[in-house]
Structures are given as C-alpha cells and as structure tokens.
Design an enzyme around this catalytic site. Structure first.
Site, PDB file in Angstrom:
ATOM      1  CG  HIS A 135      27.848  47.258  53.791  1.00  0.00           C
ATOM      2  ND1 HIS A 135      28.831  47.095  52.851  1.00  0.00           N
ATOM      3  CD2 HIS A 135      26.880  48.031  53.221  1.00  0.00           C
ATOM      4  CE1 HIS A 135      28.473  47.746  51.744  1.00  0.00           C
ATOM      5  NE2 HIS A 135      27.304  48.322  51.950  1.00  0.00           N
ATOM      6  NE  ARG A 137      26.005  41.385  54.423  1.00  0.00           N
ATOM      7  CZ  ARG A 137      25.265  40.915  53.414  1.00  0.00           C
ATOM      8  NH1 ARG A 137      24.183  40.208  53.647  1.00  0.00           N
ATOM      9  NH2 ARG A 137      25.613  41.160  52.166  1.00  0.00           N
ATOM     10  CD  GLU A 138      30.394  44.629  55.019  1.00  0.00           C
ATOM     11  OE1 GLU A 138      31.164  45.603  55.061  1.00  0.00           O
ATOM     12  OE2 GLU A 138      29.709  44.350  54.014  1.00  0.00           O
ATOM     13  NE  ARG A 192      25.042  45.659  50.707  1.00  0.00           N
ATOM     14  CZ  ARG A 192      26.312  45.515  50.318  1.00  0.00           C
ATOM     15  NH1 ARG A 192      27.066  44.562  50.809  1.00  0.00           N
ATOM     16  NH2 ARG A 192      26.829  46.349  49.437  1.00  0.00           N
ATOM     17  CD  GLU A 338      35.061  44.262  50.805  1.00  0.00           C
ATOM     18  OE1 GLU A 338      34.637  43.763  51.868  1.00  0.00           O
ATOM     19  OE2 GLU A 338      34.343  44.888  50.020  1.00  0.00           O
TER      20      GLU A 338
HETATM   21  O1  0X9 Z   1      29.685  46.179  47.881  1.00  0.00           O
HETATM   22  C1  0X9 Z   1      30.341  46.935  48.600  1.00  0.00           C
HETATM   23  O2  0X9 Z   1      29.915  47.994  48.995  1.00  0.00           O
HETATM   24  C2  0X9 Z   1      31.731  46.499  49.036  1.00  0.00           C
HETATM   25  N1  0X9 Z   1      31.784  45.097  49.308  1.00  0.00           N
HETATM   26  S1  0X9 Z   1      30.944  44.475  50.580  1.00  0.00           S
HETATM   27  O3  0X9 Z   1      31.003  43.037  50.508  1.00  0.00           O
HETATM   28  N2  0X9 Z   1      31.670  44.889  51.904  1.00  0.00           N
HETATM   29  O4  0X9 Z   1      29.623  44.999  50.570  1.00  0.00           O
HETATM   30  C3  0X9 Z   1      32.725  46.802  47.923  1.00  0.00           C
HETATM   31  C4  0X9 Z   1      32.783  48.225  47.542  1.00  0.00           C
HETATM   32  C5  0X9 Z   1      33.907  48.485  46.588  1.00  0.00           C
HETATM   33  N3  0X9 Z   1      33.464  48.941  45.318  1.00  0.00           N
HETATM   34  C6  0X9 Z   1      33.279  48.111  44.256  1.00  0.00           C
HETATM   35  N4  0X9 Z   1      33.435  46.843  44.330  1.00  0.00           N
HETATM   36  N5  0X9 Z   1      32.930  48.665  43.113  1.00  0.00           N
HETATM   37 ZN    ZN Z   2      30.650  46.242  53.073  1.00  0.00          ZN
END
Ligand code: 0X9
Ligand code: ZN
Length: 380
Positions: A135, A137-138, A192, A338
């Site tokens: 992603h 922005r990360e 993103r 995260e």
């Molecule tokens: O949404 C995502 O891809 C991840 N979080 S983020 O804020 N970095 O975008 C989490 C992915 C982990 N998988 C699940 N939460 N199901």
């Molecule tokens: Zn992410």
C-alpha cells in the site's frame, strides 16, 4: 468534494459496527477498535452513515490533516523510489559475495520491482521473504524491511546471522508498489492502490486483494468489486504485475515463510483474513498463533509498545490478501504486521520520521525470530 477523517460508533443495535464492515459501502477503513471505526469518507458518505444510525464524529478534515502531518521534515527520513534503488544497490555492491539485487518484475507504469537476495549460496533449501509497501501510503512499511536487509548484511559475519546465511536465503522486497509510492510523494499522500487504469476511468487495484487464494469471494467495503474503491480486488486474481511478481518469486524460490509489512494499527495478523473460521489444522493454528504471540512479546520487550496478535479477519474481512495466499497455497508461516502508530491521532499513515528508528528497533527481534523459525532445520 471535501473528505474527512471520522470516528464512527454505533448508536443503536439496529446499526452494529459489524454491519458497517460487512456491507459494500465503499469506505476507506483506517482503524478498527472494539467499539469504533476510524475511516476516511466524503462528506456525503458521512451523512449517509448518520442516516443509517451511526454516530459520526469528525476527527479532522483530510486536507488539514495531511498539511499538518505531511511536512517536508516528515518526508525527509523516508526512502523514495529512487533513493531506495540507490540504497539497495549500495547494499548489494558492498556485499557481492552474499547479496544480489534482483528485478522480480515491473510495475504497471514500468518501474522495476526490486528484491535483495541475501545468503551465501544461491538456491539454498530454506528461504524466507519479507515484503513492504503493498500500500502506497504506508511509508514505514518500506523502512522496516529495508533496515532488516541492512542489518543482516552488517551482521553477516557474526552469529546468528552468519549461520542463517550459510544455510538459507532471506529475500527482502521493501517496495512492492513503487508507482503508488511515487504518487503519494508527488500528488496524493493518502493514495493506497497501484496505478492501474481501470475500465470506466477509475485508477488502481488494491495489491493486497489481488492474490489468488479465495480471490473475490467477498464483496464488502474492505474487499470491494467497485473499481473506484480503495480496496478494489481487480478484474481477476493476479491481474496486477506487482502481485504477479510476488507470486512468481514465492513460487519459483519455494519460499518457506512470508512476512508482509503494512501500517498502521500495531497488530500481528495471522490467517485467515477471508473468514472468521480459524485455521483448521491444529498444528498450523498453534504454530502460527504462537509465532504471532511471540512476536507481540518480542516487540513489547524493546520499547514497551503494544502490537496485538490476532486473526486477520478480526480486524476486518478481506479476500485475496498476501498471507492468506501464501498460507493457503503453500502452507508456510505467513504473517502481516501492521506497524506504528496505534491511531490516527498519532499520524495514522503519516508517521513522523523520528518514529522510524524506534519502530525498526522494536521490530528487529521479531523479524530475526521469524527468520530463525523459518530457516531452522526440521526437528527429529
Ligand atoms: O487491508 C489490508 O490490506 C491490511 N490493512 S491496511 O490498513 N495496511 O490496509 C490488512 C490485511 C490483513 N488481512 C485482513 N485484515 N483480513
Ligand atoms: Zn496496508
């Protein structure tokens, strides 16, 4: 159209928070707590949520939030696409006997996707991979794996790193989505997805929804079939070159464990993400959950920071993420971390640069433990 960052809570049993996450509302969900969700939304979307019975508290308008946090000083400590390539090249050139910079593919806009292979012998039996920046922005998710590569090379002649690199290989790809990253630097700090031009004019597929395990099986805000949404899964599994590059690396090298860095929220996530069901195989479940919990403890041991170990779907449901695919397809240890910070109030995706070093420090023992477990010879 003005957008805002809002804290949403449920005001009635008629509108539970779970419904917010399991409906296809096209929201950009940033943070999920036991009784609240932080999200970015257009004002009209926020009004709609209120009409549905949610309490919507504006934390900030997006524009002043970005201006307050995304200062030049905040950007100064982070890699760009160009400086990352320079630094990876410098690391490889400085350790030619043990490191090799490999182009694992090209992005939608034609940028090289770089991975550093670290290990004494090409083609060793045991291999572990670290990925950053699915992603855009990360930004912190580039810095942690980059520093891991640097640390391994700086310590390649002392134990335990030396032993690992004699027996196995560590692959580090700190920036899987360089087009998106460049876009966050030049145009929109909160971008993103990748930079795919979708049919009907919108831009971007979410690379962390485009992997081929249970791909497309959900249609919710956090895993969407609407091309303009932040979590657009793409037209088919592995439609994106960035994701195919990761797939091909993992498949070709028979990678034995994958750790994918993201931000933010300070979590250690293990499969599954696509279902609330637990991993069926008891031994796999206890080793994956155990590893996530050990990582939680290792992180805490450094600066006292809390990263919570949990099943990924407990955060929110997603289909087609990296670690569901690596576990589902290859049955290998697969975690998503995260990174900092814990909340939007501390910067959210725009982590102040003075946090990079402590964030790396607290993640170092965890990353080394992940390597140790994956590269360790089988028992018995
Ligand atoms: O949404 C995502 O891809 C991840 N979080 S983020 O804020 N970095 O975008 C989490 C992915 C982990 N998988 C699940 N939460 N199901
Ligand atoms: Zn992410």
């Amino acid at each position: 159209m003005a957008s805002l960052i809002a804290r949403v809570t449920s005001s009635s049993a008629r509108s539970p928070l779970t419904r917010l996450l399991t409906a296809p509302l096209g929201l950009d969900v940033w943070e999920v707590g036991p009784d609240h969700v932080v999200l970015q939304a257009e004002e009209v979307q926020a009004d709609r949520l209120e009409a549905m019975g949610y309490l919507v508290e504006q934390l900030q308008m997006t524009e002043p939030y970005v201006s307050a946090f995304a200062t030049e000083a905040a950007a100064a400590g982070y890699h760009t696409v160009a400086t990352l390539e320079q630094d990876l090249r410098r690391l490889a050139d400085g350790h030619p006997e043990i490191a090799e910079l490999v182009e694992i593919g090209r992005s939608v806009e034609g940028r090289p996707l770089w991975a550093l292979r670290i290990g004494e012998r090409r083609g060793s039996a045991r291999k572990v991979a670290f990925f950053g920046c699915h992603h855009a922005r990360e930004w912190i998710s580039v810095e942690v794996p980059y520093r891991l590569a640097e640390h391994l090379l700086d310590n390649s002649s002392s134990e335990p790193v030396q032993g690992w690199l004699q027996q196995g290989e560590v692959w580090v790809a700190p920036m899987v989505n360089p087009d998106g990253h460049e876009h966050t630097r030049t145009t929109d700090r909160l971008w993103r997805k990748n930079r795919r031009r979708n049919e009907r004019g919108s831009i971007g597929v979410d690379p962390n929804r485009n992997y081929g395990y249970m791909w497309g099986t959900l249609d919710v805000s956090t895993s969407s079939h609407v091309p303009s949404d932040q979590t657009y899964v793409g037209p088919r599994a592995f439609s994106e070159p960035e994701v195919r590059a990761v797939r091909d690396l993992v498949a070709r090298q028979l990678i034995g464990g994958v750790l994918s860095y993201h931000s933010y929220s300070q979590l250690v996530l293990y499969p599954w993400g696509y279902t609330d069901d637990a991993i069926e195989d008891e031994a796999d479940l206890s080793s994956m959950r155990g590893l996530a919990e050990d990582i939680q403890d290792l992180v805490k041991g450094v600066h006292g920071t809390t990263y919570v170990a949990q099943q990924a779907s407990q955060l929110y449901p997603t289909a087609g993420d990296t670690t569901d695919w690596t576990y589902g397809e290859y049955d290998v240890p697969s975690l998503t971390i995260e990174l900092r910070p814990a909340s939007a109030l501390e910067g959210g995706f725009i982590l102040p640069a003075d946090q990079i070093e402590p964030c790396w420090e607290e993640n170092r023992p965890a990353a080394l433990e992940f390597i140790r477990r994956v590269l360790a010879p089988p028992q018995g």
